[in-house]
Design an enzyme around this catalytic site. Sequence first.
Site, PDB file in Angstrom:
ATOM      1  CG  ASP A  11      -1.791   1.262   1.291  1.00 23.77           C
ATOM      2  OD1 ASP A  11      -2.461   1.567   0.284  1.00 23.77           O
ATOM      3  OD2 ASP A  11      -1.814   1.955   2.332  1.00 23.77           O
ATOM      4  CE1 TYR A  43       2.913   5.923  -3.140  1.00 20.70           C
ATOM      5  CE2 TYR A  43       1.897   4.160  -4.417  1.00 20.70           C
ATOM      6  CZ  TYR A  43       2.983   4.660  -3.730  1.00 20.70           C
ATOM      7  OH  TYR A  43       4.127   3.914  -3.634  1.00 20.70           O
ATOM      8  CB  CYS A  75      -3.054   0.567  -2.494  1.00 26.96           C
ATOM      9  SG  CYS A  75      -3.020   2.323  -2.856  1.00 26.96           S
ATOM     10  CG  ASN A  76      -9.467   0.870  -3.209  1.00 26.10           C
ATOM     11  OD1 ASN A  76     -10.398   0.230  -3.656  1.00 26.10           O
ATOM     12  ND2 ASN A  76      -9.144   0.829  -1.924  1.00 26.10           N
ATOM     13  CB  CYS A 185      -9.235   5.050   0.217  1.00 24.86           C
ATOM     14  SG  CYS A 185      -7.598   5.374   0.912  1.00 24.86           S
ATOM     15  CG  HIS A 187      -4.869   5.170   4.179  1.00 22.68           C
ATOM     16  ND1 HIS A 187      -4.350   4.664   3.007  1.00 22.68           N
ATOM     17  CD2 HIS A 187      -3.801   5.611   4.911  1.00 22.68           C
ATOM     18  CE1 HIS A 187      -3.016   4.804   3.035  1.00 22.68           C
ATOM     19  NE2 HIS A 187      -2.669   5.369   4.169  1.00 22.68           N
TER      20      HIS A 187
HETATM   21  N1  DGL Z   1      -4.744   3.390   0.559  1.00 24.81           N
HETATM   22  C1  DGL Z   1      -4.844   3.895  -0.753  1.00 24.81           C
HETATM   23  C2  DGL Z   1      -6.115   3.408  -1.449  1.00 24.81           C
HETATM   24  O1  DGL Z   1      -6.648   2.380  -1.119  1.00 24.81           O
HETATM   25  C3  DGL Z   1      -4.663   5.347  -1.043  1.00 24.81           C
HETATM   26  C4  DGL Z   1      -3.994   6.256  -0.114  1.00 24.81           C
HETATM   27  C5  DGL Z   1      -3.196   7.352  -0.766  1.00 24.81           C
HETATM   28  O2  DGL Z   1      -3.755   8.314  -1.306  1.00 24.81           O
HETATM   29  O3  DGL Z   1      -1.990   7.200  -0.734  1.00 24.81           O
HETATM   30  O4  DGL Z   1      -6.587   4.057  -2.354  1.00 24.81           O
END
Ligand code: DGL
Length: 256
Positions: A11, A43, A75-76, A185, A187
């Site tokens: 992630d 990201y 991580c999406n 997401c 998180h």
């Molecule tokens: N955890 C990430 C997701 O599932 C994104 C977090 C980020 O913006 O870095 O999209």
Amino acid sequence: MNKEDVIAVFDSGVGGISVLRHLVRLMPGERYVYFGDSANAPYGTRPTEQVRQLTMAAAEKLMTGTPAKALVLACNTATAAAVTALRERYPDRIIVGIEPALKVAADHFPHGRVGVMATEVTLREEKFDTLLHRFENACTVAKIPAPGLVELIESGKGNGPETRTLLEKILGPYVGKLDALVLGCTHYPFAAGTIGKILGPETALLDGGEGTARETRRRLAQAGLLEEGSGGVEILNSLNDPKVLSLSRKLLNEER
Ligand code: DGL
């Protein structure tokens, strides 16, 4: 690949721990190496090409150094930007991505009102458009970006007062208007307590963590690579800071 090889979980930061905890619960006999790229998080606000490059570089280390029998993109955002390129580069490995759990929402709430909270990258990528088209007749979908939320969770404030203030602003217009909110997401499940308090019990909170863990098990079983050993989790992070490792451990053991 061998059964004894590890399952790599990736992630942009600590968010993928919300998927890792489902993996460990479902397959406690496996060995996991979790890599969070907190030095480069978030990201979700970066150009797609940058997200792809960061994800490919992290995957390269996990695939060759460890080696891993499977890579779970927990991580999406990284999935939306890089899963196709990763599958092309590593055609012999099991690569499991994650996408917002819109299917679960549509199955549970036919013709319901569904919010999808996710990063900018996830919401603007073609992969999400394709997903939306699949379910456009099954439910009404509102796209809900949540700028700033990942940063708060990365600093361990997922259920603190600053998160509450931010989420009240983002989710205020949706109170009483959603049957389900998809946490798109990885998180966001770490702010689920606060989100639940704001939206109330009439809005179900859904995420793709459990489905991703089940899909990983299915793919490993199909390849004859399921391991039932003594298990274990190693956590690595690109940020050279013991605080991020202790936050990761804490989140891994946190019950939702
Ligand atoms: N955890 C990430 C997701 O599932 C994104 C977090 C980020 O913006 O870095 O999209």
